[in-house]
Design a protein around this motif. Sequence first.
Motif, PDB file in Angstrom:
ATOM      1  N   PHE A   1      18.268  -6.914  13.290  1.00 48.57           N
ATOM      2  CA  PHE A   1      17.373  -6.960  12.126  1.00 48.57           C
ATOM      3  C   PHE A   1      17.673  -5.781  11.191  1.00 48.57           C
ATOM      4  O   PHE A   1      17.463  -4.620  11.563  1.00 48.57           O
ATOM      5  CB  PHE A   1      15.906  -6.925  12.554  1.00 48.57           C
ATOM      6  N   PRO A   2      18.152  -6.081   9.977  1.00 47.34           N
ATOM      7  CA  PRO A   2      18.489  -4.985   9.046  1.00 47.34           C
ATOM      8  C   PRO A   2      17.242  -4.512   8.292  1.00 47.34           C
ATOM      9  O   PRO A   2      16.954  -4.974   7.192  1.00 47.34           O
ATOM     10  CB  PRO A   2      19.496  -5.647   8.106  1.00 47.34           C
ATOM     11  N   SER A   3      16.523  -3.592   8.881  1.00 49.17           N
ATOM     12  CA  SER A   3      15.248  -3.148   8.303  1.00 49.17           C
ATOM     13  C   SER A   3      15.471  -2.244   7.097  1.00 49.17           C
ATOM     14  O   SER A   3      16.095  -1.190   7.199  1.00 49.17           O
ATOM     15  CB  SER A   3      14.447  -2.384   9.362  1.00 49.17           C
ATOM     16  N   ASP A   4      14.910  -2.656   5.964  1.00 48.86           N
ATOM     17  CA  ASP A   4      14.963  -1.796   4.784  1.00 48.86           C
ATOM     18  C   ASP A   4      14.146  -0.532   5.001  1.00 48.86           C
ATOM     19  O   ASP A   4      14.539   0.553   4.577  1.00 48.86           O
ATOM     20  CB  ASP A   4      14.415  -2.565   3.566  1.00 48.86           C
TER      21      ASP A   4
ATOM     22  N   GLY B   1       0.839  -1.211   0.000  1.00 49.08           N
ATOM     23  CA  GLY B   1       0.000   0.000   0.000  1.00 49.08           C
ATOM     24  C   GLY B   1       0.864   1.247   0.000  1.00 49.08           C
ATOM     25  O   GLY B   1       0.576   2.227  -0.718  1.00 49.08           O
ATOM     26  N   LEU B   2       1.946   1.219   0.775  1.00 53.98           N
ATOM     27  CA  LEU B   2       2.872   2.355   0.823  1.00 53.98           C
ATOM     28  C   LEU B   2       3.525   2.569  -0.545  1.00 53.98           C
ATOM     29  O   LEU B   2       3.666   3.706  -1.013  1.00 53.98           O
ATOM     30  CB  LEU B   2       3.925   2.094   1.908  1.00 53.98           C
TER      31      LEU B   2
ATOM     32  N   LEU C   1      11.367  -0.480  -1.658  1.00 51.26           N
ATOM     33  CA  LEU C   1      10.374  -1.249  -0.882  1.00 51.26           C
ATOM     34  C   LEU C   1       9.941  -2.510  -1.621  1.00 51.26           C
ATOM     35  O   LEU C   1       9.612  -3.531  -0.999  1.00 51.26           O
ATOM     36  CB  LEU C   1       9.156  -0.365  -0.566  1.00 51.26           C
ATOM     37  N   LYS C   2       9.964  -2.455  -2.964  1.00 52.49           N
ATOM     38  CA  LYS C   2       9.580  -3.641  -3.757  1.00 52.49           C
ATOM     39  C   LYS C   2      10.556  -4.792  -3.572  1.00 52.49           C
ATOM     40  O   LYS C   2      10.263  -5.926  -3.949  1.00 52.49           O
ATOM     41  CB  LYS C   2       9.534  -3.276  -5.251  1.00 52.49           C
TER      42      LYS C   2
ATOM     43  N   PHE D   1      10.404   9.785  -3.975  1.00 53.30           N
ATOM     44  CA  PHE D   1       9.332   8.802  -3.819  1.00 53.30           C
ATOM     45  C   PHE D   1       9.498   7.564  -4.711  1.00 53.30           C
ATOM     46  O   PHE D   1       9.231   6.443  -4.271  1.00 53.30           O
ATOM     47  CB  PHE D   1       7.962   9.454  -4.062  1.00 53.30           C
ATOM     48  N   LYS D   2       9.951   7.764  -5.954  1.00 52.95           N
ATOM     49  CA  LYS D   2      10.116   6.580  -6.829  1.00 52.95           C
ATOM     50  C   LYS D   2      11.248   5.690  -6.312  1.00 52.95           C
ATOM     51  O   LYS D   2      11.058   4.473  -6.202  1.00 52.95           O
ATOM     52  CB  LYS D   2      10.341   7.033  -8.287  1.00 52.95           C
TER      53      LYS D   2
END
Length: 196
Positions: free
Chosen positions: A131-134, A82-83, A104-105, A97-98
Amino acid sequence: MQSRAQSDPHWYQPTGLSEAFSIYKANLNSTVKFVNGNTGKGVFKETGDVNIYIELNSVKELYFMQVHDTYISIGAGISINGLIDILLSNKDKSISFKPLADHLKKIANVPVRNIGTWAGNLMLTHNNDNFPSDVFTIMKAAGATLSIAHDGGTGEYPLSDFLSLDMTERIIVSIQIPYCSPNTVFTTFKIMPRSQ
Ligand SMILES: Cc1cc2nc3c(=O)[nH]c(=O)nc-3n(C[C@H](O)[C@H](O)[C@H](O)COP(=O)(O)OP(=O)(O)OC[C@H]3O[C@@H](n4cnc5c(N)ncnc54)[C@H](O)[C@@H]3O)c2cc1C
């Protein structure tokens, strides 16, 4: 309030923030856990017994998107996919944003991104140093801030302060992502194995 009583544990599904905090407070003698997509269990096995789960999926205050003059605000109930959709449909607002959406994909896979929330991802890194959070890495680079609710109010925190914040009895409500000026170069990288 709907509650799905199982033998043990108990699950609650509040429809508003104040109800979620009331359930939390009524169960202070138990081990209480907020969940949204509950995909975090696929990354970290639950340690210890959780007696009470409070599902945030129906909390209405967590589902919104607002476009402001200098930033966009996105509710914590929104999934990672959704984000991505929100960022891509507003990509003319900010040069960042792109690239944020493209990064995120690369998280997990479609089913996990469909139900896993960006807020749950941030909490995984808040609760687990390894935890390596993207989401954390790229949103910190974008200068994002978080709105975090406690019983009785909401505070605004830069992501740089988030990891050291005591999140007991707190719920992430939204993320604010500022617009980059068009002169900015914004790029992210992810090093990951790929099958050949
Ligand atoms: C197979 C797989 C691959 C993955 N790959 C990646 C990857 O490549 N990169 C990456 O960064 N991540 C990856 N992840 C992590 C994934 O992004 C998270 O599991 C997901 O985003 C968590 O969201 P959720 O809504 O399911 O959270 P949940 O599992 O419901 O909750 C996770 C934690 O967040 C807390 N929480 C949830 N919502 C809130 C809220 N609003 N306020 C306060 N606390 C809250 C919960 O209490 C819990 O502690 C992967 C996960 C899986 C299962």
